[in-house]
Design an enzyme around this catalytic site. Structure first.
Site, PDB file in Angstrom:
ATOM      1  N   ASP A 231      32.018   1.023 -45.775  1.00  0.00           N
ATOM      2  CA  ASP A 231      30.624   1.402 -45.932  1.00  0.00           C
ATOM      3  C   ASP A 231      30.245   1.502 -47.413  1.00  0.00           C
ATOM      4  O   ASP A 231      30.956   2.145 -48.194  1.00  0.00           O
ATOM      5  CB  ASP A 231      30.403   2.749 -45.229  1.00  0.00           C
ATOM      6  CG  ASP A 231      28.957   3.161 -45.174  1.00  0.00           C
ATOM      7  OD1 ASP A 231      28.168   2.462 -44.517  1.00  0.00           O
ATOM      8  OD2 ASP A 231      28.615   4.185 -45.798  1.00  0.00           O
ATOM      9  N   GLU A 285      30.645  -3.639 -47.201  1.00  0.00           N
ATOM     10  CA  GLU A 285      29.187  -3.683 -47.178  1.00  0.00           C
ATOM     11  C   GLU A 285      28.719  -3.857 -48.618  1.00  0.00           C
ATOM     12  O   GLU A 285      28.772  -2.917 -49.413  1.00  0.00           O
ATOM     13  CB  GLU A 285      28.626  -2.389 -46.564  1.00  0.00           C
ATOM     14  CG  GLU A 285      27.121  -2.415 -46.404  1.00  0.00           C
ATOM     15  CD  GLU A 285      26.571  -1.117 -45.842  1.00  0.00           C
ATOM     16  OE1 GLU A 285      25.469  -1.147 -45.280  1.00  0.00           O
ATOM     17  OE2 GLU A 285      27.243  -0.065 -45.972  1.00  0.00           O
TER      18      GLU A 285
END
Length: 583
Positions: A231, A285
């Site tokens: 993330d 990400e």
């Protein structure tokens, strides 16, 4: 321009079925010279809270996922990505972690996780986890100790600054709006949070923080997980000066947040210390990264990450917070650039849908009753024939659509009140315009419960009320109905996945756009050695005659419509018709 509608419904189309086989790589470091398994994988993302509730509390859980593993295997995917399952106060639905080595009690226990891993392995399915280490929850013991006193040994686990009371240390905004700094009365200092105030950013410049992260990674890898989705990993290194942003930088602050000087060094350290000792995949990400930067992460010689999620595709219809109309040529340009990587060692991800994006058929297709099924199949054709590893989001294989929203009170997403306060109340953005964009683009569109059948609550839960409301179209759009209909979106996904395994050109082949200027037709070739496949799609609501010399001697392999192919290079294309040919 391709203008999208957000009506609800279903109808039209068909597809054949192919049988597939799969193998599961053994654990341990990949043998030298073997092709990485993740290049040929197809990954299915599960949002656990919304997937399947096994105990009737209204919240999806690990036993519910275990129950549905055969469904996932039968679809034809081989890897599952679980959105965060760790202990969390759930201010951001699990992306605010308070204990990285514990399972969220609502989801089950560590024994449940171990059983899930064992069952998945027996079915030939790998599992990857969501690694959220740019920030923690403000309830994490590290942060509780950090905020307790300035001389706490955990103080330097986070980023603190002393400033005059009420004044943030700089003008950095949170990604979601408002200041990126929160004043903490315990010590009179402010801490950095690039997202919500309940998600304080970790200080990766502290070697002790990096050691903690590496230990957490080893804990889960030793349990057999096949890797991590990371993330906002591009934001772990901060600009040391913490200078004010310029007015131009404030228009897109993510590019400043991803410009930390030690980012690549920290990723190489992570690889050297942990990842290189396992046969696993990593996908980062890449928020705040431009396409030209991607090889810096994914070239294997640099020993950083295997793949990244770039956001070019899911930004074709965005301008800041606004949803905008977009020409097909814009989407073609993004895919053409991805098909010609700047480095021969780079490998793409392909996705249209995930837990942070609205539903793909509502966004890139047309979810109104006459076109939903056909357009869902057309964009599935696009997803599974582009260059890179495809990621499917739960319900995408059913053609699930965006939710109907009436007002701001209908949203659950922690972003919404923060953005509403920043955009509407402080910046004076028109509230009706902002609400309309929220309806189309809000993350809650993807987070409604999975639609399993036509019974109450879509078969997701036996509770009177699920944690979040079910899309009212579940009586028409659900897994049971799709599996019973041989012409459904689900069965078309199955056929595409089987075709992808049968023809390596769809995985490793070169990419060529054969008609980049056509306003409605997307025609491209994937070629590997003597194998050449053509993908033809009508990305519009109208039918028309189309002619291309490329189709003259091509034989039809699959279509989302049950009728003829091309005759002497000329064919009639129905609205949202998709075909794959062997040339």
């Amino acid at each position: 321009m391709l203008k999208r509608r957000t009506m609800l419904g279903g109808a039209v189309a068909g597809a054949g079925m192919l049988m597939i086989g799969r193998s599961h790589a053994a654990s341990g470091v990949r043998p030298a010279g073997r092709q990485p398994w993740w290049k040929e994988a197809v990954i299915y993302e599960i949002y656990p809270r919304s997937f399947r509730d096994s105990n009737g509390d209204g919240i999806g859980d690990l036993p519910g996922i275990l129950e549905k593993l055969p469904y996932i295997r039968d679809l034809g995917v081989d890897t599952i990505w679980l959105a965060p399952i760790f202990q969390s106060p759930n201010r951001d639905n699990g992306y605010d972690i308070s204990d990285y080595r514990a399972i969220m009690p609502e989801f089950g226990t560590m024994d449940d996780f171990d059983r899930l891993m064992a069952k998945a392995s027996s079915l030939g399915l790998r599992i990857i986890l969501d690694l959220v280490v740019n920030h923690t929850s403000d309830q994490h013991p590290w942060f509780q100790k950090s905020r307790a006193a300035k001389d706490s040994p955990y103080r330097d686990y986070y980023i603190w600054r002393d400033t005059p009371q009420g004044h943030p240390p700089n003008n950095w905004p949170s990604v979601w709006g408002g200041s990126a700094w929160a004043s903490d009365p315990a010590t009179g200092s402010s801490y950095l949070h690039l997202f919500s105030p309940q998600q304080p950013d970790l200080n990766w410049d502290n070697p002790a923080v990096r050691e903690e992260v590496f230990s957490i990674m080893k804990f889960w890898l030793d349990k057999g997980v096949a890797g991590f989705r990371m993330d906002v990993i591009t934001m772990i290194s901060k600009i040391p000066s913490f200078r004010d942003m310029t007015p131009e930088e404030l228009k897109a602050p993510e590019y400043v947040y991803a410009a930390g000087p030690h980012l690549h060094a920290y990723l190489r350290e992570m690889n050297d210390r942990v990842l290189s000792h396992y046969d696993v995949m990593t996908v980062g990400e890449a928020y705040g990264m431009r396409a030209r930067d991607i090889p810096l992460f994914t070239d294997s010689a640099r020993r950083e990450l295997d793949m990244v999620f770039a956001f070019d595709i899911v930004h074709v219809d965005r301008q800041g917070w606004r949803k905008i109309d977009w020409p097909l040529s814009k989407l073609k340009q993004v895919y053409a650039a991805a098909g010609k990587p700047r480095s021969p060692d780079s490998w793409n991800t392909v996705f249209l849908d995930n837990h942070d994006q609205p539903r793909a058929v509502s966004r890139f297709g047309n979810d109104s009753p006459p076109f939903r099924e056909a357009s869902a199949k057309a964009i599935a054709t696009m997803l599974l024939t582009q260059c890179g590893t495809p990621f499917i989001y739960q319900g995408e294989e059913l053609g699930m659509t965006n939710l109907p929203f009436s007002g701001v009170e209908d949203f659950d997403d922690v972003q919404v009140p923060i953005q509403w306060e920043a955009r509407v109340k402080r910046q004076g953005v028109d509230p009706d315009a902002f609400l309309e964009s929220l309806k189309d683009m809000g993350r809650d569109n993807a987070r409604s419960p999975m639609q399993w059948d036509a019974t109450r609550n879509a078969g997701f839960t036996t509770a009177n009320r699920p944690w979040f409301r079910v899309n009212p179209n579940y009586t028409e759009i659900n897994a049971q109905a799709c599996m019973q209909d041989p012409n459904s979106v689900y069965h078309y996904f199955q056929a595409l996945l089987a075709l992808r395994r049968k023809y390596p050109a769809l995985i490793h082949g070169t990419y060529q756009d054969l008609d980049p200027d056509h306003h409605a037709v997307f025609l491209y070739a994937r070629e590997l050695g003597r194998s050449r496949l053509l993908i033809l799609m009508n990305m519009s609501d109208r039918g028309f005659t189309y002619e291309s010399s490329s189709l003259t001697r091509a034989s039809l392999l699959i279509s989302n419509m049950q009728h003829r192919g091309a005759t002497q290079g000329v064919t009639w294309l129905e609205p949202w018709e998709a075909r794959i040919y062997r040339a």
